[in-house]
Write an enzyme that holds these catalytic residues in place. Sequence first.
Site, PDB file in Angstrom:
ATOM      1  N   LYS A 158       0.831  -1.195   0.000  1.00 54.18           N
ATOM      2  CA  LYS A 158       0.000   0.000   0.000  1.00 54.18           C
ATOM      3  C   LYS A 158       0.873   1.256   0.000  1.00 54.18           C
ATOM      4  CE  LYS A 158      -2.266   2.066   3.528  1.00 54.18           C
ATOM      5  NZ  LYS A 158      -2.975   2.041   4.776  1.00 54.18           N
ATOM      6  N   ASP A 176      -6.434   1.005   0.620  1.00 56.47           N
ATOM      7  CA  ASP A 176      -6.512   1.180   2.065  1.00 56.47           C
ATOM      8  C   ASP A 176      -7.930   0.829   2.507  1.00 56.47           C
ATOM      9  OD1 ASP A 176      -8.094   3.246   1.293  1.00 56.47           O
ATOM     10  OD2 ASP A 176      -7.090   4.773   2.505  1.00 56.47           O
TER      11      ASP A 176
END
Length: 1772
Positions: A158, A176
């Site tokens: 991420k 996310d």
Amino acid sequence: MVPTAVPRPPAHLRVVDPAKARAGAARRRRTGAPESPLALKRRARRINAVLAEAYPYAVAELDFRSPYELLVATVLSAQTTDVRVNATTPRLFAACPTPRALAEADEAEIQEIIRPLGFYRAKTRAIRNLAQKIVDDHDGEVPGRLEDLVTLPGVGRKTANVVLGNAFGIPGITVDTHFGRLARRFGWTAEEDPVKVERDVAALFDPRDWTDLSQRLVYHGRRICHSRRPACGVCPVADLCPSYGEGPTDTAQAAALLKYEFAPGREELLELFLAGRSRAQLQADGWPLSSGRQLRMEDREPWRIGQIDENYRRSAVLILFGALDDLPSRAAEHAEGVGRDLDVLLVQRAATLRSHPGQVAFPGGRLDPEDGDLHEVLSVPGGEVSAAHVRAAVREAEEETGLDPHGVEVLGALAPVPLPVSNHLVTPVLGWWRDVSPVDVVDHAESSLVFRVPVLDLIDPANRHTATVTRGRQTYRSPAFTVPVPGTASTVTVWGFTGVLLDRVLTALGWAVPWDTGRDLPAPLVPRAHDPPRRLPVASPPPGPERPRLAEQLSAARRRRGLSVRALAASCRLPASTIQGWLSGAHLPGPALREEFTALLDALGLTDERPAELWWEDVNRSRTPVRPDSTPYVGLRSYRPEDETHFFGRTAEVAVLGERVVRLVDAGGPRILAVVGASGAGKSSLLGAGLLGRLRAEGGPLHGWSAVATTPGLDPVRRLEDAVAATPDLLVVDQLEELWTGAREAEEPGRFLDRLAAASRDRVVVVGLRADFFGTASRHAELRTALERPVLLGALTREQLERIVVGPAEAVGARVSPDLVGVILRDVAPRGTEAGVGLLPMLSQAMLGTWEHARTRELTVADYHAAGGITEAVERRAEEVHARLGPREREVARAVFLRLVRVVGTGTSATVVRTPVLREELPEGGAAVVEEFARARLLTIDRDEIQLSHEALLDHWSRLSRWIEDSRRDLYVRQQLQRATQMWLANDRDPLALIPLGQLASFRDWTGDPRQQALLSSAEREYLAESERHYEDALERQKRSAREIERRGHVALVLLALAVCAAVVAGALGVRAERFQTVAETARDEALSRQTALEASRIRGESPNLASQLSLAAYRMAPTREGTSALIDATAVNAPERWLGPDGASRLAALDDGSVVARAAGDGLLSVWRDSDRLAENREDLAVVDGAPGLSDVDLLAVDGRVLAAVGGLGHVSLWDVTGAPARRLAGLDVGAGTPVNAVVLSPDGRQLLAGGRGEVLRWSIEDPGAPAPLPALALGEDADVLALAAAPDGTVYAGGTSGEITRYATDGARAQRLDPVPTGRVVRALDLADDGARLAAGLSARELRLYDVEGERVSRSGTLTDFGSWISDVSFTPDGEAVVAASFDQNAYVHRLSDLARIDSLPTAARVTSALRVGERVLTTSQDGTTRAWDRRGPVIHRQGEPVYQLSVDRQHTVLSAVGVGPDVVSLFDLSGEDPRPLPSPEAPPGETLWYAGAVAPDASLVAGGTEDGDVLVWPLDGGRPEEPERAAAIEAGITGADVTTDAGTIAAWSEVGSEIALLRRGPEAPLRRVATIPVPGTEAARFDADSTLFAAADDTNGVELWDVSDPAAPRRAAGLALDSVATSIAFSPVADLLAVGTEAGRVRLWDVADPSDPHPVGETSDALSSVKGLQFSADGTLLAGASGDKFVWMWTVGAADLDVYAALSASGDRMNDVRFVGDRLVATGDDGVVRSWLVRAEDAVEAVCANRGDPITEDEWRRHVTGAPYRDLC
Ligand code: SF4
């Protein structure tokens, strides 16, 4: 602090029609019809496009300048907010600007810097390790590859994607929590694993979109699609989201969740972004981009009321303010604006609780683990609050009171309050009850009362004191509030912790007013649970043995099904408290709620186990057997036979009655005995408990008699027949007065009494009659004898009263204290007077209440007062029941009670009486309400009829009195309706018995208002609906015939008929005058609007200014379709600004630069304006000659810095200096009285003034303008009047007139030489020379304008214009020399282009045009009607050609428009980027090729595509709109008749009406134009790409439309086919929704939802057009659809969720229309008239435009002539 207005969604968010959103979500959730991959991809991209518009500033919220900074900031952002990180990192990066510096920095120093972020030690370690790794492995540079980044410590996929996407520009998807949640809600993935989510989402989007998409989803997730309560009601992608509805869909509720979007400055910020400001610039300007600017609450300062130890527990309470609907405080309003309706929700704890029994508190309780992480925060108006505390407070409130949490808006939280007594840290959460839901005690073991108290009552100093509690030697004190509980007789005291809290909140909010803090009162401590029970055992008999088992069965079923009480309540449409009572066994369903109980059994699945009847038997078995001694007082209802043992006080009357009945047995004639008494005297009780009970009891004189009792009720005769059919010995008819109070035929009482008399021959009949009907009844012969000797019930003695009070109690072994007897006697019969008999029902009610309040076997004065005493017993009882109802039930209660009364008589003598109502006539939900009131004995249920237990309710329940008073007139109307309904039903629903059209309007508010509807029975509603339908049908028939007639040109007649119809409706006003009048006025205004709109259309051609003003008038009268259409049509014609003047011919002159304009008028005035753009102002009027015939000509000349004006008239020529105001007269010239001067001219060199006289041209030298010197005249011939003059720069003078030639002279000062004349053969009325003298124009009386070229002395005709309807009265070349303007007596002025002599404008007026010229951008005309008009040269016409135009196209930014037609240029292009549309060079075919009829501008304006006769596609790249050399590629085997281009201009479709396939061609920066695929479509009529360029729709010539998936243009795949009932002629895709519109040859337009192209389904259609719809387009926002039709109309429809409503039908063109396009705020359309014209789209814009351009307003005289029936009014 409390919101004063319902929040609205921010203006910048796309608004989605909730119906569309609902439909979309439902469709996408449908199982069995999965979304196809193409549909999913299209929807996903549409969502991304919408989010891009909503969040143009969606960029990484962390501040950074390099990959290193972003990487570190991202790592630091864990467990904290971006705001904090952004506040911290500048210092960090100043200290450690590189990874190396960070790796080498002092650990303690870093820790200190990042301490505010929390976990600072761990984070310091993490970023230093990270920095070290970058130094070690990557030479101090952050690597730019995913595989390298993820090897860094603390960097996951991420974080790596964030850095790659934002710092390196490498596309990446960052999954996310927001992204994952939204991707699932959007249905893009079902995966939870971020890697899989990333994979699924990546497949839907072009990689170039990945990074931005990630940011947008995060923004959307943070701002709107919140995790717990997504704001679906204001979500811009609601119609594309299958999860629509997960959050509130109500706009106001959802808008309230958009804290960020409402933050101050939000709109401003958005605008700055859109204006191109960068994020860095904005931050430099001080914009806090990461957080927005948040509101702060003022009252967050903490207060402490004690110390708690470290083992404290957290809890939260909800301080919920709201607007108390109908029980406002009686206190005066507060200066700080606390309204009387502002209240707060409180709960009284159950008296049986061990802790704080009976105390009043805010709802709330301890935090549960499921309330979430303590660190999670929510943004609310008051700042950030702990989400867990908010959840706990709201959850507990819901569990305690049953409130709907969705209606609660959290405003903020106060600082936690340590509460040592329970060792709790209590967080008060402040809320606003935005959508109030019913509340009540949910668990009686926990709370005894849930109620709302007006804040004003709390503030009232009279209600405040200090509560004291003394424990040992310690006295605790707290602020206390003793307030009435609204709707009940009770008061409560709020004290202790809640008192402190409340006191602080009121003070903090600035609402508190000074109160006496020294007034100490002991706190009302309630004994703990082991105290003796409150009620007498006899008052609350134990439930029957079956009841607990039944309750347990119900509860177990509920648990098995996992259903909440509220859910069950909703499915049974009952209050939750009722359901709770059934489940707990506290009460059982009464017969009135049998249906609802069955619904409950169904919901619980219990009817699957056993039939409902068996369950009902269980219910009946569970009922406590009725024991006469259980409650000896009966309240408002009368005593019945079974109450005989509790019936006291009328012993003597009972005995008399017995005697009289026995005596009657042997009497002859009708054996009727009447018992007469006032209301409340106890007649019914005497008849029930006395006659039927006691006298028939064993040992009584009537023992053994059979008896039947009845009342007239709703159907008296039938009831009587039923009673008589039982052949009783004794027939009792109580409440005989109902015969006259019911709504029935006049003959019915007579029929009933006849039958009664007949029945009395075989038995004794006893009737009960109210004394006030004695006179009415005695008029009937059948009753007269009986009434001669009635049994009269008179006043009660004190002894009788005492027996009534004490007897019932004693009968069940209880007693009434002597004090109470004394108090009651004093209350009922003060100072020894007789008790008013009317008080008996209240006494009975008071005793019932006293019984219920009694705590011992003795009824005391305290119990009596607690029940409200004699005066308030009824009120309190009724209010208690009412207060238990939820808001909806209260509304139903109002409807029920209003049905139970009726108005008798009219005017001042009208009285209100009770009336029974059949159960089936109760409004929806009425059964439950009746049950509640019946249980309280306020209503009586007798068989199927319900009625007020006693009339005393009418006088003694103030709420009911209010309801009746407020609805008195409605009651009257309803009674009319009842009667009419009965007649209709009695006549087999004969349409003739429906409400006449004219009278329907007076019942309209009963058809539209649900509150009124609730007062009606189903039959009455049906009757109204049928009448309404009948009315609609009639109107529709009228309208249909109106349409027919309109088409035949007789519209006015029909409109008149409609107006008359409206007038008839208006005239039928009988009741409810004011409402009715509104209806009638609306109908009249609409008729007037239509009529005026038609008048406007009628005169538009001859008087466009007046037509515009009339259109506006029509719209102002009522925005009818016709009015709106006329108004919008007014913007599509060139309507001049106008100034009125005196009737008669006048002439104009102007300087070329427009700086001076002059008018010479027939009234002798010379008017001078000194700015041609501001003709409405600065006019100087000079009286040159005195009145008519006035002036006939004027000329202007600028010379030597001065402006000279020459004017001429009969016997007059004068010269003026008009340079500035005031103008100066320079000279008056002697022309001889009676000399007709029809023309004056100043020579361009400024040396001569010439005037046309009779047979000569008079001349003066004006080298000294102040002293003109005569020059020799130029002779023409004796009879030749000079009508026109022109002077060339070279001194040549041209004179025309009646001589039939243009006479010419070469002049030089005094010398003059006659040249060869120019023969015309006609009278010359006007002459003009171009500025250079090389062109001459002559206007002739022969409807002809001739043009000549002048070369030296040679004059040759260069052209003739003949298309005029009458003489040419004036002619002038335009200053640019490109056109000539002619004024004609045919009432028009005309503009012709000189290059091709094409007429480029016709300017109609209402009178002969006497002068016309162009100055600046306008053409000025004057007419015989004295009006001067200024026509904007631009007007709404973009292009005009003599041949039809068939197709239009325009790019998305509206810069280039193409028009395809049969003109000299097949494809015409226009530049729309400037203020005026400008023609561009036309695309040309390569040599040897012939252009065919196709042309399409690419959406990005990069090219225009067309085709050739041979089927080749030509693509001209556009350079600033100018076509360059075309590319060519072979496409199909037929001449190209249509083309379309995708949004990115990469794909072109080309087709032919006579071809068999459509070619798809590709083109790119590097690749040449080439065909990549073909789609087989026979005879393509229309085709179009959608906005995503993934779908292509094509109409063939066999009534079909084919949908093709063209996401890969080289491999198109058929998605579906649409079948139509005629050939499709036009196609349009909505740019914002998955809608396809198809227009057909039959004039129909159909809408399809193509969200899933493989499964399109129709969603709406319209057939307004009477001929083929050839062009279609949606507006940019998708709210409008426009269609060009062969019926000569351009249609505009509003696009609803499932329908198209006509917005306007535009007819300004007047010819068959072929195509239409929205361009900015205008609609452009074209058709067979070859004119491309535009209309303003919005009516409001049209109003503005008409007002800005009208000049002098419509006069009263014009109004009178064109508008009938409406008073003159100003329109702007
Ligand atoms: S707010 Fe509602 S409609 Fe919008 S995306 Fe979220 S769940 Fe869907």
